[in-house]
Scaffold this motif. Structure first.
Motif, PDB file in Angstrom:
ATOM      1  N   ARG A 192      41.231  72.331  46.434  1.00  0.00           N
ATOM      2  CA  ARG A 192      42.022  73.263  45.617  1.00  0.00           C
ATOM      3  C   ARG A 192      43.390  72.717  45.226  1.00  0.00           C
ATOM      4  N   PRO A 240      44.567  70.537  39.403  1.00  0.00           N
ATOM      5  CA  PRO A 240      44.203  69.268  38.771  1.00  0.00           C
ATOM      6  C   PRO A 240      45.240  68.746  37.784  1.00  0.00           C
ATOM      7  N   TRP A 241      46.134  69.637  37.314  1.00  0.00           N
ATOM      8  CA  TRP A 241      47.126  69.211  36.320  1.00  0.00           C
ATOM      9  C   TRP A 241      48.426  68.754  36.980  1.00  0.00           C
ATOM     10  N   HIS A 257      42.088  64.039  40.345  1.00  0.00           N
ATOM     11  CA  HIS A 257      40.794  63.442  40.005  1.00  0.00           C
ATOM     12  C   HIS A 257      40.769  61.940  40.271  1.00  0.00           C
ATOM     13  N   GLN A 258      41.953  61.362  40.530  1.00  0.00           N
ATOM     14  CA  GLN A 258      41.992  59.929  40.822  1.00  0.00           C
ATOM     15  C   GLN A 258      41.859  59.652  42.316  1.00  0.00           C
ATOM     16  N   SER A 269      39.964  60.048  46.192  1.00  0.00           N
ATOM     17  CA  SER A 269      38.672  60.263  46.842  1.00  0.00           C
ATOM     18  C   SER A 269      38.706  61.622  47.538  1.00  0.00           C
ATOM     19  N   MET A 273      39.562  57.271  44.622  1.00  0.00           N
ATOM     20  CA  MET A 273      39.714  55.827  44.433  1.00  0.00           C
ATOM     21  C   MET A 273      39.133  55.460  43.073  1.00  0.00           C
ATOM     22  N   SER A 274      39.809  54.621  42.342  1.00  0.00           N
ATOM     23  CA  SER A 274      39.319  54.462  40.977  1.00  0.00           C
ATOM     24  C   SER A 274      39.369  53.035  40.450  1.00  0.00           C
ATOM     25  N   PRO A 294      39.794  80.431  42.919  1.00  0.00           N
ATOM     26  CA  PRO A 294      40.422  79.525  43.894  1.00  0.00           C
ATOM     27  C   PRO A 294      41.854  79.142  43.531  1.00  0.00           C
ATOM     28  N   TYR A 295      42.130  78.946  42.247  1.00  0.00           N
ATOM     29  CA  TYR A 295      43.498  78.600  41.849  1.00  0.00           C
ATOM     30  C   TYR A 295      44.431  79.799  41.991  1.00  0.00           C
ATOM     31  N   ILE A 323      45.485  80.058  45.482  1.00  0.00           N
ATOM     32  CA  ILE A 323      46.536  79.102  45.839  1.00  0.00           C
ATOM     33  C   ILE A 323      47.902  79.706  45.498  1.00  0.00           C
ATOM     34  N   THR A 340      56.389  81.681  38.139  1.00  0.00           N
ATOM     35  CA  THR A 340      55.910  80.366  38.580  1.00  0.00           C
ATOM     36  C   THR A 340      54.386  80.305  38.509  1.00  0.00           C
ATOM     37  N   ARG A 399      52.794  77.458  36.370  1.00  0.00           N
ATOM     38  CA  ARG A 399      52.173  76.353  37.096  1.00  0.00           C
ATOM     39  C   ARG A 399      50.670  76.502  37.275  1.00  0.00           C
ATOM     40  N   ILE A 400      50.165  77.741  37.190  1.00  0.00           N
ATOM     41  CA  ILE A 400      48.736  77.942  37.443  1.00  0.00           C
ATOM     42  C   ILE A 400      48.021  78.519  36.224  1.00  0.00           C
ATOM     43  N   PRO A 404      48.483  76.307  32.669  1.00  0.00           N
ATOM     44  CA  PRO A 404      47.739  75.026  32.712  1.00  0.00           C
ATOM     45  C   PRO A 404      46.224  75.240  32.774  1.00  0.00           C
ATOM     46  N   ALA A 405      45.791  76.232  33.554  1.00  0.00           N
ATOM     47  CA  ALA A 405      44.351  76.489  33.647  1.00  0.00           C
ATOM     48  C   ALA A 405      43.813  76.965  32.307  1.00  0.00           C
ATOM     49  N   PRO A 453      44.789  65.179  30.459  1.00  0.00           N
ATOM     50  CA  PRO A 453      44.258  63.969  31.096  1.00  0.00           C
ATOM     51  C   PRO A 453      43.366  64.303  32.289  1.00  0.00           C
ATOM     52  N   TRP A 454      43.571  65.482  32.866  1.00  0.00           N
ATOM     53  CA  TRP A 454      42.835  65.840  34.081  1.00  0.00           C
ATOM     54  C   TRP A 454      41.462  66.417  33.780  1.00  0.00           C
ATOM     55  N   HIS A 496      37.667  64.167  33.285  1.00  0.00           N
ATOM     56  CA  HIS A 496      36.849  63.596  34.371  1.00  0.00           C
ATOM     57  C   HIS A 496      36.015  64.657  35.054  1.00  0.00           C
TER      58      HIS A 496
END
Lengths: 269, 272
Positions: free
Chosen positions: A103, A106-107, A150-151, A153, B1-2, B163-164, B167, B177, B181-182, B185-186, B268-269, B272
């Motif tokens: 959770r 992602p941004w 997302h980058q 693991s 890891m990328s 879930p967001y 948070i 906020t 912030r949530i 963006p979502a 950018p997020w 993926h």
């Protein structure tokens, strides 16, 4: 109550910052497809300050529900959940929580995700940045401050989620299958990390898990729960200094006892 | 890891992109070829169906004289002003409806009814209120841009994953906020989709406003591509009609591409 970043009250030896949990006669049901599911029936449990307690049991035994009640994300139908003698009615930064799906937003970068947990905490911006950097070091994510979730693991995401939960210096950490989605190697490694963090922070931790060995490895007590309706079946005291040796006889025996109890139930069901 | 090093050569993506471009150009080129052939064979009246070389000549002439660039600039400016107003208003109203159940219960029926009205059906009412000048055109364009954005913002803000939201509760975030912030963006993918649709409709609306409103005998011809096209039709200059139509298409496509590009940079997020 306003959280502060003051480090003095979290020195491991200090007393009043370490919360205890008192769960009394808690019941909770959910409406599902027109019917109701009894998630918890008359559950009572006390967690001592600084204790590590694991909740294990088959799916539907209400262990995650119990954790969400302690977090204040849900409220019980009857009975009370109290932390430090205060009835829990809503979430609080004094009770950190880590979910199975990390959770992270992602941004936001790793750094920004952790910093967000300090948004409602009193303190100067500089102080907060220092705290975030400290946490990133503590969970071993140095060099990944600017990375987006997302980058990362799965294991790294979960470290970041743990850092986020610990940043506001909670007096209690709730872990909802935090390692459930990880491969076994990462999982074993993070179990040791969790143990280190628990010893470092000196706060009580309550963890929901499916992994009996994980529970025995980490916990002072393992609470075995039964499903339909969810209730406490038996509580195991786990003796032995940490880090525990998984191949040791006492370790294997208590693990087997718990597994037998769980399997017994499965056959009876 | 990328961070595995890229294995394919850097020219590989450029090549396939170039290939895509060619495939996309195939049909228009074929159509122009057929058009040229029909014209050359003398099968049609050149007054109604200008041959390609005449259209090209007119295009060069009208670009050089400034007629088309001026019309384009006027249309683009009008479209951007109108859509900026409509998109801002749509964003504010949609966000409010998405966040507040009370606002939704009060506002939703009205908005859902009003958006069923075809954009050009507003013309009689708006022209009665605002006349046939610039105010009227801008209002019509803004109205066209308003609804897609309002609906997208409402849906985007309502559909933030639980879930967001949790948070936000767990971290004790205040409402502002949480919004910054949530929620927003979502909602960004929905907002960008709304932006694309809003600009699209605003572009159509701009042309319609110019063509249908700006040609009154009282107001003169007005300006913009719509007026250019109306004049071309008035004087039976089919070559100019085609130049105008192609200009509209090219600018419309460019606007759309710009939004797509913006979306990629803003999210950018989500790739993926």
């Amino acid at each position: 109550m306003v959280q502060t970043l003051d480090a003095s009250h979290t020195a491991p030896a200090a007393g009043p910052h370490r919360s205890d949990i008192d769960i009394r006669n808690v019941s909770k049901s959910f409406a599902v497809d027109g019917g109701t599911v009894q998630a918890l029936t008359d559950v009572s449990l006390a967690v001592r300050p600084g204790e590590f307690v694991s909740l294990v049991g088959p799916s539907g035994c209400g262990k995650s529900t119990l954790l969400r009640l302690i977090a204040g994300l849900d409220v019980p139908d009857s009975g009370t959940v109290a932390v430090d003698g205060q009835k829990v009615t809503k979430p609080s930064l004094t009770r950190g929580i880590v979910f199975q799906d990390h959770r992270l937003l992602p941004w936001l970068s790793v750094e920004a995700n952790i910093l967000l947990s300090l948004n409602s905490v009193a303190g100067a911006a500089e102080e907060k940045r220092t705290r975030v950097a400290e946490l990133i070091r503590l969970v071993g994510l140095s060099g990944f401050e600017k990375a987006l979730p997302h980058q990362l693991s799965g294991g790294m995401s979960q470290r970041a989620a743990i850092a986020r939960a610990l940043a506001p210096r909670p007096r209690l950490l709730l872990l909802d299958e935090p390692l459930g989605a990880l491969d076994s190697l990462t999982r074993g490694y993070l179990q040791e990390e969790l143990l280190r963090l628990w010893e470092h922070e000196g706060i009580a931790m309550v963890m929901v898990t499916h992994d009996v060995e994980e529970a025995v490895f980490l916990s002072n007590r393992v609470v075995v729960m039964d499903p339909r309706p969810g209730r406490v079946r038996q509580i195991f005291d786990i003796a032995g200094a940490r880090p525990r040796q998984r191949a040791e006889r006492a370790f294997v025996e208590v693990k087997q006892d718990i597994l037998d109890l769980l399997h017994l139930h499965r056959h009876a069901a | 890891m990328s961070t595995a090093p890229p294995t394919s050569s850097p020219s590989q993506p450029a090549l396939t992109r170039c290939g895509r471009l060619w495939r996309g150009a195939l049909l228009p080129i074929a159509l122009i070829a057929i058009w040229a052939a029909i014209s050359a064979a003398g099968l049609v009246n050149p007054e109604l169906f200008s041959p390609p070389q005449v259209v090209l000549h007119t295009a060069i002439e009208d670009f050089a004289s400034g007629a088309v660039p001026f019309a384009l600039a006027a249309t683009l400016l009008r479209a951007l002003i109108g859509s900026a107003i409509g998109i801002s208003a749509g964003f504010l109203v949609g966000t409010l409806l998405g966040l507040s159940g009370i606002a939704r219960r009060i506002g939703d029926p009205t908005i859902n009814s009003a958006r069923q009205i075809a954009l050009f059906a507003w013309i009689p009412l708006l022209s009665a209120w605002f006349g046939n000048g610039e105010l009227m055109k801008i209002t019509l364009i803004a109205l066209g841009a308003f609804f897609p954005m309002a609906l997208a913002a409402e849906a985007g803000c309502r559909n933030v994953p639980v879930p967001y939201r949790e948070i936000g509760r767990v971290l004790e975030l205040d409402r502002l906020t949480t919004l910054r912030r949530i929620v927003l963006p979502a909602a960004t993918p929905a907002l960008l989709a709304g932006l694309e649709l809003s600009l699209n409709i605003a572009w159509l609306g701009t042309f319609g406003a110019e063509y249908l409103i700006g040609t009154g005998y009282i107001n003169g011809m007005g300006d913009g591509l719509g007026a250019y096209l109306a004049a071309a039709r008035e004087f039976a200059r089919m070559d100019r009609v085609i130049v105008g139509v192609v200009s509209l298409a090219v600018v419309g496509l460019a606007l759309d591409r710009a939004v797509v590009l913006l979306s990629r940079r803003a999210l950018p997020w989500s790739r993926h």
